[in-house]
Design a protein around this motif. Structure first.
Motif, PDB file in Angstrom:
ATOM      1  N   GLN A   6       0.819  -1.209   0.000  1.00  0.00           N
ATOM      2  CA  GLN A   6       0.000   0.000   0.000  1.00  0.00           C
ATOM      3  C   GLN A   6       0.855   1.262   0.000  1.00  0.00           C
ATOM      4  O   GLN A   6       0.422   2.297  -0.467  1.00  0.00           O
ATOM      5  CB  GLN A   6      -0.938   0.018   1.206  1.00  0.00           C
ATOM      6  N   ASN A   7       2.050   1.189   0.542  1.00  0.00           N
ATOM      7  CA  ASN A   7       2.942   2.353   0.593  1.00  0.00           C
ATOM      8  C   ASN A   7       3.687   2.567  -0.716  1.00  0.00           C
ATOM      9  O   ASN A   7       4.385   3.565  -0.866  1.00  0.00           O
ATOM     10  CB  ASN A   7       3.948   2.216   1.736  1.00  0.00           C
ATOM     11  N   LYS A   8       3.561   1.624  -1.632  1.00  0.00           N
ATOM     12  CA  LYS A   8       4.249   1.737  -2.918  1.00  0.00           C
ATOM     13  C   LYS A   8       3.323   2.353  -3.954  1.00  0.00           C
ATOM     14  O   LYS A   8       2.130   2.074  -3.983  1.00  0.00           O
ATOM     15  CB  LYS A   8       4.732   0.368  -3.402  1.00  0.00           C
ATOM     16  N   HIS A   9       3.889   3.209  -4.787  1.00  0.00           N
ATOM     17  CA  HIS A   9       3.140   3.843  -5.868  1.00  0.00           C
ATOM     18  C   HIS A   9       3.924   3.688  -7.162  1.00  0.00           C
ATOM     19  O   HIS A   9       5.145   3.549  -7.158  1.00  0.00           O
ATOM     20  CB  HIS A   9       2.939   5.335  -5.592  1.00  0.00           C
ATOM     21  N   TRP A  10       3.201   3.743  -8.270  1.00  0.00           N
ATOM     22  CA  TRP A  10       3.836   3.745  -9.588  1.00  0.00           C
ATOM     23  C   TRP A  10       4.262   5.176  -9.924  1.00  0.00           C
ATOM     24  O   TRP A  10       3.496   6.119  -9.710  1.00  0.00           O
ATOM     25  CB  TRP A  10       2.874   3.244 -10.657  1.00  0.00           C
ATOM     26  N   LYS A  21      15.351   0.012 -21.909  1.00  0.00           N
ATOM     27  CA  LYS A  21      15.559  -1.405 -21.590  1.00  0.00           C
ATOM     28  C   LYS A  21      16.714  -1.582 -20.606  1.00  0.00           C
ATOM     29  O   LYS A  21      16.638  -2.418 -19.697  1.00  0.00           O
ATOM     30  CB  LYS A  21      15.832  -2.209 -22.863  1.00  0.00           C
ATOM     31  N   LYS A  22      17.781  -0.818 -20.787  1.00  0.00           N
ATOM     32  CA  LYS A  22      18.940  -0.921 -19.892  1.00  0.00           C
ATOM     33  C   LYS A  22      18.562  -0.523 -18.472  1.00  0.00           C
ATOM     34  O   LYS A  22      18.910  -1.206 -17.505  1.00  0.00           O
ATOM     35  CB  LYS A  22      20.087  -0.037 -20.393  1.00  0.00           C
ATOM     36  N   VAL A  23      17.848   0.603 -18.340  1.00  0.00           N
ATOM     37  CA  VAL A  23      17.443   1.076 -17.019  1.00  0.00           C
ATOM     38  C   VAL A  23      16.492   0.072 -16.379  1.00  0.00           C
ATOM     39  O   VAL A  23      16.614  -0.247 -15.193  1.00  0.00           O
ATOM     40  CB  VAL A  23      16.798   2.483 -17.097  1.00  0.00           C
ATOM     41  N   TYR A  24      15.562  -0.454 -17.157  1.00  0.00           N
ATOM     42  CA  TYR A  24      14.624  -1.459 -16.644  1.00  0.00           C
ATOM     43  C   TYR A  24      15.388  -2.657 -16.088  1.00  0.00           C
ATOM     44  O   TYR A  24      15.104  -3.135 -14.984  1.00  0.00           O
ATOM     45  CB  TYR A  24      13.657  -1.877 -17.758  1.00  0.00           C
ATOM     46  N   ASP A  25      16.379  -3.133 -16.821  1.00  0.00           N
ATOM     47  CA  ASP A  25      17.199  -4.254 -16.377  1.00  0.00           C
ATOM     48  C   ASP A  25      17.951  -3.909 -15.088  1.00  0.00           C
ATOM     49  O   ASP A  25      17.992  -4.698 -14.139  1.00  0.00           O
ATOM     50  CB  ASP A  25      18.177  -4.664 -17.481  1.00  0.00           C
ATOM     51  N   LEU A  26      18.524  -2.712 -15.030  1.00  0.00           N
ATOM     52  CA  LEU A  26      19.288  -2.292 -13.844  1.00  0.00           C
ATOM     53  C   LEU A  26      18.407  -2.177 -12.601  1.00  0.00           C
ATOM     54  O   LEU A  26      18.823  -2.564 -11.507  1.00  0.00           O
ATOM     55  CB  LEU A  26      20.000  -0.962 -14.109  1.00  0.00           C
ATOM     56  N   ILE A  27      17.187  -1.650 -12.753  1.00  0.00           N
ATOM     57  CA  ILE A  27      16.328  -1.521 -11.569  1.00  0.00           C
ATOM     58  C   ILE A  27      15.817  -2.895 -11.118  1.00  0.00           C
ATOM     59  O   ILE A  27      15.669  -3.127  -9.925  1.00  0.00           O
ATOM     60  CB  ILE A  27      15.168  -0.514 -11.762  1.00  0.00           C
ATOM     61  N   GLN A  28      15.588  -3.800 -12.063  1.00  0.00           N
ATOM     62  CA  GLN A  28      15.163  -5.153 -11.687  1.00  0.00           C
ATOM     63  C   GLN A  28      16.266  -5.871 -10.915  1.00  0.00           C
ATOM     64  O   GLN A  28      15.983  -6.592  -9.963  1.00  0.00           O
ATOM     65  CB  GLN A  28      14.778  -5.956 -12.917  1.00  0.00           C
ATOM     66  N   ARG A  29      17.514  -5.666 -11.312  1.00  0.00           N
ATOM     67  CA  ARG A  29      18.644  -6.277 -10.597  1.00  0.00           C
ATOM     68  C   ARG A  29      18.717  -5.792  -9.150  1.00  0.00           C
ATOM     69  O   ARG A  29      19.251  -6.484  -8.297  1.00  0.00           O
ATOM     70  CB  ARG A  29      19.958  -5.958 -11.299  1.00  0.00           C
ATOM     71  N   ARG A  30      18.198  -4.583  -8.908  1.00  0.00           N
ATOM     72  CA  ARG A  30      18.190  -4.042  -7.544  1.00  0.00           C
ATOM     73  C   ARG A  30      16.937  -4.442  -6.777  1.00  0.00           C
ATOM     74  O   ARG A  30      16.708  -3.958  -5.676  1.00  0.00           O
ATOM     75  CB  ARG A  30      18.311  -2.523  -7.590  1.00  0.00           C
ATOM     76  N   GLY A  31      16.127  -5.297  -7.373  1.00  0.00           N
ATOM     77  CA  GLY A  31      14.942  -5.793  -6.692  1.00  0.00           C
ATOM     78  C   GLY A  31      13.768  -4.834  -6.696  1.00  0.00           C
ATOM     79  O   GLY A  31      12.831  -4.980  -5.909  1.00  0.00           O
ATOM     80  N   VAL A  32      13.785  -3.859  -7.597  1.00  0.00           N
ATOM     81  CA  VAL A  32      12.719  -2.868  -7.678  1.00  0.00           C
ATOM     82  C   VAL A  32      11.736  -3.300  -8.765  1.00  0.00           C
ATOM     83  O   VAL A  32      12.136  -3.699  -9.856  1.00  0.00           O
ATOM     84  CB  VAL A  32      13.294  -1.466  -7.992  1.00  0.00           C
ATOM     85  N   GLU A  33      10.445  -3.206  -8.457  1.00  0.00           N
ATOM     86  CA  GLU A  33       9.418  -3.545  -9.437  1.00  0.00           C
ATOM     87  C   GLU A  33       9.337  -2.449 -10.487  1.00  0.00           C
ATOM     88  O   GLU A  33       9.271  -1.266 -10.160  1.00  0.00           O
ATOM     89  CB  GLU A  33       8.060  -3.691  -8.746  1.00  0.00           C
ATOM     90  N   GLY A  34       9.359  -2.847 -11.735  1.00  0.00           N
ATOM     91  CA  GLY A  34       9.289  -1.882 -12.823  1.00  0.00           C
ATOM     92  C   GLY A  34       8.452  -2.399 -13.967  1.00  0.00           C
ATOM     93  O   GLY A  34       8.069  -3.568 -13.994  1.00  0.00           O
TER      94      GLY A  34
END
Length: 171
Positions: A6-10, A21-34
């Protein structure tokens, strides 16, 4: 866990050109939903046609984060900044993200077109500057500015207003 969700927002992220695509891959590696909406597009090579996937929104992608993760995401290589609305990172509604996902599952070769650009004759609301909250009629536009007729002050004033400080009124 439900409290945490509930504390998470898009939020929308603005990236360097062609880094979605590169940024999406990098944020996923950090465990962030994207979410990086990908569009299936038919491209012509010299000898054949090929269907490729490319980002639907050029230089944009979405992340779902809480306040602590916002700073981490901001400094991922390739991220320029969050997309701001009224001085704060713009929150994207969950149902808008779901709608984009469903739409892309059903259709391919989707085109993104801008709407709401002020045109002569449109009624607009000025959202910033000295004429903030005033309504007017668009007389003319150019690349960055809108010429607006403001009648509510008992006389006719014509103001040159930056396009980013104007919203088109519906109805």
């Amino acid at each position: 866990m439900a409290d945490e969700q509930q504390n998470k927002h898009w939020y929308a992220l603005y990236t360097k050109p062609r880094w979605e695509k590169k940024v999406y891959d990098l944020i996923q590696r950090r465990g962030v939903e994207g979410y990086c909406p990908m569009n299936k597009v038919r491209k012509k090579w010299t000898d054949r046609f090929k269907v490729i996937e490319e980002p639907l929104f050029k230089s944009y992608l979405f992340v779902r984060v809480d306040e602590q993760e916002k700073g981490v995401v901001r400094y991922v290589d390739g991220v320029v900044n969050y997309v701001y609305w009224l001085g704060k990172p713009a929150i994207i509604r969950e149902d808008d993200i779901e709608r984009i996902k469903r739409f892309l599952n059903e259709y391919s070769d989707v085109k993104v077109e801008q709407i709401g650009q002020p045109q002569p004759g449109d009624k607009v609301l000025i959202t910033g500057g000295v004429f903030m909250e005033q309504e007017g009629t668009v007389l003319a536009t150019d690349k960055k500015r809108v010429e607006i007729l403001i009648e509510s002050l008992g006389c006719k004033l014509v103001a040159q207003v930056d396009k980013d400080k104007v919203t088109v009124r519906k109805g």
